[in-house]
Design an enzyme around this catalytic site. Structure first.
Site, PDB file in Angstrom:
ATOM      1  N   CYS A 104       1.170  -1.268   0.253  1.00  0.00           N
ATOM      2  CA  CYS A 104       0.128   0.208   0.279  1.00  0.00           C
ATOM      3  C   CYS A 104       0.922   1.524   0.217  1.00  0.00           C
ATOM      4  O   CYS A 104       1.625   1.426   0.817  1.00  0.00           O
ATOM      5  CB  CYS A 104      -0.939  -0.038   1.361  1.00  0.00           C
ATOM      6  SG  CYS A 104      -1.928   1.210   1.330  1.00  0.00           S
ATOM      7  N   GLY A 105       0.235   1.499  -0.903  1.00  0.00           N
ATOM      8  CA  GLY A 105       1.513   3.475  -1.297  1.00  0.00           C
ATOM      9  C   GLY A 105       1.254   4.245   0.026  1.00  0.00           C
ATOM     10  O   GLY A 105       2.370   5.116   0.734  1.00  0.00           O
ATOM     11  N   HIS A 106      -0.332   4.413  -0.102  1.00  0.00           N
ATOM     12  CA  HIS A 106      -0.359   5.915   0.336  1.00  0.00           C
ATOM     13  C   HIS A 106       0.092   5.073   2.206  1.00  0.00           C
ATOM     14  O   HIS A 106       0.079   6.384   2.759  1.00  0.00           O
ATOM     15  CB  HIS A 106      -2.474   5.860   0.451  1.00  0.00           C
ATOM     16  CG  HIS A 106      -3.191   5.424   1.712  1.00  0.00           C
ATOM     17  ND1 HIS A 106      -3.538   3.916   1.280  1.00  0.00           N
ATOM     18  CD2 HIS A 106      -3.287   5.677   2.344  1.00  0.00           C
ATOM     19  CE1 HIS A 106      -4.110   3.409   2.036  1.00  0.00           C
ATOM     20  NE2 HIS A 106      -4.272   4.748   2.584  1.00  0.00           N
ATOM     21  N   ASP A 309     -10.500   3.911  -3.288  1.00  0.00           N
ATOM     22  CA  ASP A 309      -9.055   4.694  -2.531  1.00  0.00           C
ATOM     23  C   ASP A 309      -9.103   6.598  -3.491  1.00  0.00           C
ATOM     24  O   ASP A 309      -9.502   6.844  -3.852  1.00  0.00           O
ATOM     25  CB  ASP A 309      -8.187   4.113  -3.525  1.00  0.00           C
ATOM     26  CG  ASP A 309      -6.295   4.747  -2.702  1.00  0.00           C
ATOM     27  OD1 ASP A 309      -6.871   5.657  -1.925  1.00  0.00           O
ATOM     28  OD2 ASP A 309      -5.749   3.765  -2.804  1.00  0.00           O
ATOM     29  N   GLY A 314      -0.929   3.857  -4.775  1.00  0.00           N
ATOM     30  CA  GLY A 314       1.482   4.708  -4.543  1.00  0.00           C
ATOM     31  C   GLY A 314       0.936   3.120  -5.278  1.00  0.00           C
ATOM     32  O   GLY A 314       1.939   2.582  -6.159  1.00  0.00           O
ATOM     33  N   SER A 315       1.001   2.135  -5.042  1.00  0.00           N
ATOM     34  CA  SER A 315       1.138   0.635  -5.534  1.00  0.00           C
ATOM     35  C   SER A 315      -0.034   0.726  -6.773  1.00  0.00           C
ATOM     36  O   SER A 315       0.935  -0.086  -7.837  1.00  0.00           O
ATOM     37  CB  SER A 315       0.417  -0.521  -4.379  1.00  0.00           C
ATOM     38  OG  SER A 315      -0.928  -0.406  -3.805  1.00  0.00           O
TER      39      SER A 315
HETATM   40  O1  LIG Z   1      -1.474   3.880  -1.849  1.00  0.00           O
HETATM   41  C1  LIG Z   1      -2.242   2.354  -2.140  1.00  0.00           C
HETATM   42  O2  LIG Z   1      -1.722   1.514  -3.151  1.00  0.00           O
HETATM   43  C2  LIG Z   1      -3.213   2.144  -2.492  1.00  0.00           C
HETATM   44  N1  LIG Z   1      -4.409   2.653  -1.195  1.00  0.00           N
HETATM   45  C3  LIG Z   1      -5.833   1.937  -0.724  1.00  0.00           C
HETATM   46  C4  LIG Z   1      -5.494   0.732  -2.076  1.00  0.00           C
HETATM   47  C5  LIG Z   1      -3.497   0.733  -1.985  1.00  0.00           C
HETATM   48  O3  LIG Z   1      -3.411  -0.344  -1.502  1.00  0.00           O
END
Ligand SMILES: O=C(O)[C@H]1NCC[C@@H]1O
Length: 399
Positions: A104-106, A309, A314-315
């Site tokens: 998970c990027g965020h 989201d 981010g991912s």
């Molecule tokens: O930023 C992300 O990668 C994510 N945000 C919620 C779903 C992903 O895992």
């Protein structure tokens, strides 16, 4: 205050620190999560998802009444096989409305800030080992190696002279190797008439071309035009139709043998599943004129159980950059800006990303964004036999 004190002293209290990254929450579970059995982080992930007693804690922390349909969590795991071998500083398990993701990027951006800010050795035993460094521009930063289920993610956190994260500068991370996993021509999914959504029927369209790519988790990437939508900025009913199209696509992709082959991870079966469906806005509005712009991407990501989201994901950004480079829309080293359907409405909330290197397996991708604190919380479990709703529920409006 007496109630604060009573709740604060509850024997099963869970303490969290709350941040948002471009509007997407991260509930960092810093203490109180039940002990996770397993030697490796992936074993711990499997244990908690299969063990009703620990998974119940995820549910009551993510769902209503303590959470909401968009809640996201990060469970700190102080010791993993890679922290013990010295390859990582701390571990994490990510969770959401349905279970546990692999990247998970965020949340990584949010964790970067929190893990630099905390000096509590029970929360982050290896915090003392992190050192403030200076880059060529004189900018001070702290590097942190986060053991996520997909592997080690390196996080670079701008740091003040007081050893605090600098909220005015973006947190940057390099994920695990990212690569396009579908064939060059993508995967074609046939939508049966009985499952087709109105826009597809109107356009007499049955086949949809989709790319599948890996950024620590597998994503299906598709353009809004391919699904029959001109852009993501439609009416409320169009938005519902788009969410329904994503739900249907997930079912079809999971049934499609070619797509399923693209969700296979080269080394780790537990990572091999479709995590998100991301719909890329086929047009952007600039000076009132709709035009294509390869260096800004706006999208909406549906992940887990129809969760949306708020952030630019981010991912999925990590998954998209290799695709953009392979399709010659982006060069190595060149930055691309990523907006979610929400972040685009507020300045200062985009993610930026670039491929920094091509390797035998794929690309090293660098992503940056901002996270902000929203609070801290003490949560207590639902009272057995008295509070059935307190165990967690999801409110879904009828379509
Ligand atoms: O930023 C992300 O990668 C994510 N945000 C919620 C779903 C992903 O895992």
């Amino acid at each position: 205050m007496d109630v604060f004190q009573e709740i604060g002293e509850h024997p099963s209290i869970i303490k969290t620190v709350e941040l948002h990254t471009s509007g997407e929450p991260t509930r960092i579970i810093v203490s109180g999560f039940p002990k996770l059995e397993g030697e490796t982080l992936l074993e711990k992930r499997r244990y908690t998802s299969e063990n009703p007693a620990t998974d119940a804690v995820r549910k009551w922390l993510m769902l209503e009444p303590r959470g909401h349909e968009g809640m996201y969590g990060a469970i700190l795991v102080q010791d993993t096989e890679l922290t013990l071998s010295g390859e990582a500083d701390i571990g994490v398990l990510f969770c959401h409305n349905e279970g546990y993701s692999t990247m998970c990027g965020h949340a990584t951006i949010a964790l970067g800030r929190f893990l630099v800010d905390t000096h509590d050795s029970e929360v982050f035993p290896r915090r003392l080992l992190l050192q403030v460094q200076k880059d060529d521009d004189g900018q001070t930063f702290t590097v942190l190696r986060l053991h996520a289920p997909c592997g080690v993610v390196t996080v670079k956190v701008p740091t003040t002279l007081e050893s605090k994260s600098d909220a005015t500068k973006p947190v940057r991370f390099q994920s695990v190797t990212c690569f396009v996993s579908s064939p060059k021509q993508g995967v074609t999914v046939e939508v049966p008439l009985e499952m087709a959504w109105p826009k597809l029927i109107e356009q007499n369209k049955r086949q949809i071309r989709i790319d599948i790519s890996y950024g620590g988790a597998f994503y299906a990437l598709v353009s809004s035009a391919e699904l029959g939508f001109t852009s993501l900025r439609g009416s409320n009913s169009e938005f519902k139709e788009l969410a329904e199209a994503a739900r249907i696509l997930r079912i079809l992709l999971n049934q499609n043998p070619q797509a399923r082959r693209s969700f296979v991870h080269p080394n780790e079966p537990d990572i091999g599943f479709l995590y998100g469906i991301t719909v890329i806005d086929s047009s952007i509005l600039r000076n009132g004129v709709s035009e294509q712009d390869e260096k800004t991407v706006t999208w909406i990501c549906f992940f887990a159980d129809e969760q949306i989201d708020r952030s630019p994901t981010g991912s999925c950004v990590s998954a998209h950059v290799p695709l953009a480079v392979d399709q010659t829309q982006l060069r190595i080293g060149e930055w691309c800006t990523y907006q979610s359907f929400m972040s685009v409405q507020f300045s200062g909330n985009a993610f930026r990303a670039r491929a920094v290197e091509q390797t035998e397996m794929g690309y090293v991708v660098e992503i940056e964004g901002f996270a902000h604190y929203t609070g801290t919380a003490n949560f207590v479990p639902p009272q057995k036999m008295i509070d059935a709703m307190g165990s967690g529920f999801a409110l879904k409006l009828p379509s």
